[in-house]
Design a protein around this motif. Sequence first.
Motif, PDB file in Angstrom:
ATOM      1  N   ARG A 187       0.952  -1.161  -0.210  1.00 25.65           N
ATOM      2  CA  ARG A 187      -0.056  -0.065  -0.231  1.00 25.65           C
ATOM      3  C   ARG A 187       0.967   1.264  -0.018  1.00 25.65           C
ATOM      4  O   ARG A 187       1.809   1.267   0.753  1.00 25.65           O
ATOM      5  CB  ARG A 187      -0.852  -0.108   1.367  1.00 25.65           C
ATOM      6  CG  ARG A 187      -2.060   1.059   0.928  1.00 25.65           C
ATOM      7  CD  ARG A 187      -3.055   0.669   2.316  1.00 25.65           C
ATOM      8  NE  ARG A 187      -3.680  -0.486   2.206  1.00 25.65           N
ATOM      9  CZ  ARG A 187      -4.659  -0.671   2.894  1.00 25.65           C
ATOM     10  NH1 ARG A 187      -5.124   0.104   4.106  1.00 25.65           N
ATOM     11  NH2 ARG A 187      -5.106  -1.930   3.020  1.00 25.65           N
ATOM     12  N   GLU A 188       0.387   2.296  -0.925  1.00 24.56           N
ATOM     13  CA  GLU A 188       1.173   3.660  -0.955  1.00 24.56           C
ATOM     14  C   GLU A 188       0.457   4.891  -0.634  1.00 24.56           C
ATOM     15  O   GLU A 188      -0.862   4.648  -1.019  1.00 24.56           O
ATOM     16  CB  GLU A 188       2.090   3.475  -2.384  1.00 24.56           C
ATOM     17  CG  GLU A 188       1.053   3.557  -3.467  1.00 24.56           C
ATOM     18  CD  GLU A 188       1.880   3.607  -4.598  1.00 24.56           C
ATOM     19  OE1 GLU A 188       2.951   3.369  -4.787  1.00 24.56           O
ATOM     20  OE2 GLU A 188       1.147   3.750  -6.074  1.00 24.56           O
ATOM     21  N   LEU A 189       1.212   5.744  -0.202  1.00 24.72           N
ATOM     22  CA  LEU A 189       0.444   6.906  -0.277  1.00 24.72           C
ATOM     23  C   LEU A 189       0.276   7.658  -1.390  1.00 24.72           C
ATOM     24  O   LEU A 189       1.012   7.538  -2.379  1.00 24.72           O
ATOM     25  CB  LEU A 189       1.225   7.818   0.834  1.00 24.72           C
ATOM     26  CG  LEU A 189       0.762   9.315   0.889  1.00 24.72           C
ATOM     27  CD1 LEU A 189      -0.596   9.095   1.736  1.00 24.72           C
ATOM     28  CD2 LEU A 189       1.530  10.102   1.725  1.00 24.72           C
ATOM     29  N   VAL A 190      -1.057   8.155  -1.756  1.00 24.03           N
ATOM     30  CA  VAL A 190      -1.234   8.959  -2.898  1.00 24.03           C
ATOM     31  C   VAL A 190      -1.188  10.467  -2.433  1.00 24.03           C
ATOM     32  O   VAL A 190      -0.728  11.169  -3.520  1.00 24.03           O
ATOM     33  CB  VAL A 190      -2.688   8.433  -3.499  1.00 24.03           C
ATOM     34  CG1 VAL A 190      -2.917   9.254  -4.835  1.00 24.03           C
ATOM     35  CG2 VAL A 190      -2.499   6.822  -3.888  1.00 24.03           C
ATOM     36  N   ALA A 191      -2.102  10.755  -1.607  1.00 27.52           N
ATOM     37  CA  ALA A 191      -2.158  12.085  -1.321  1.00 27.52           C
ATOM     38  C   ALA A 191      -2.550  12.338   0.213  1.00 27.52           C
ATOM     39  O   ALA A 191      -3.467  11.443   0.565  1.00 27.52           O
ATOM     40  CB  ALA A 191      -3.168  12.779  -2.345  1.00 27.52           C
ATOM     41  N   SER A 192      -2.311  13.411   0.867  1.00 32.67           N
ATOM     42  CA  SER A 192      -2.748  13.540   2.127  1.00 32.67           C
ATOM     43  C   SER A 192      -2.976  15.122   2.208  1.00 32.67           C
ATOM     44  O   SER A 192      -2.125  15.875   1.702  1.00 32.67           O
ATOM     45  CB  SER A 192      -1.766  13.114   3.006  1.00 32.67           C
ATOM     46  OG  SER A 192      -0.484  13.649   3.105  1.00 32.67           O
TER      47      SER A 192
END
Length: 115
Positions: free
Chosen positions: A45-50
């Motif tokens: 799982r990877e961060l796309v936007a925050s």
Amino acid sequence: QVEFVESGGGLVQAGGSLRLSCTASENIPNLSIMSWHRQAPGKQRELVASITGGGGIIYKESVKGRFTVITDNDKNTLFLQMENLKPEDTAVYYCSGLHKGVAYWGQGTQVTVSS
């Protein structure tokens, strides 16, 4: 306990657009961070936007200029507007939020981009 409900995923051709929605059971200003992550088959799982409570936004490098995070505090909803989708964007997209030091996750919504 904070709950998130995502929607808006689907099948789209490369170059197309989708808007994901994430509705929270908590007022968004009470969440210190809200994020979109994704997980492709066989990958982590990877961060796309925050987005932080102060409005600071970060994007994964590969989605910059194509994805936009939008909040609607009146509806306790976080959106991810995705443009010019690519096959490599195919994944299950998850909404998450941090509340009083605890991270909560939605159930995920599938995005499939065909070439």
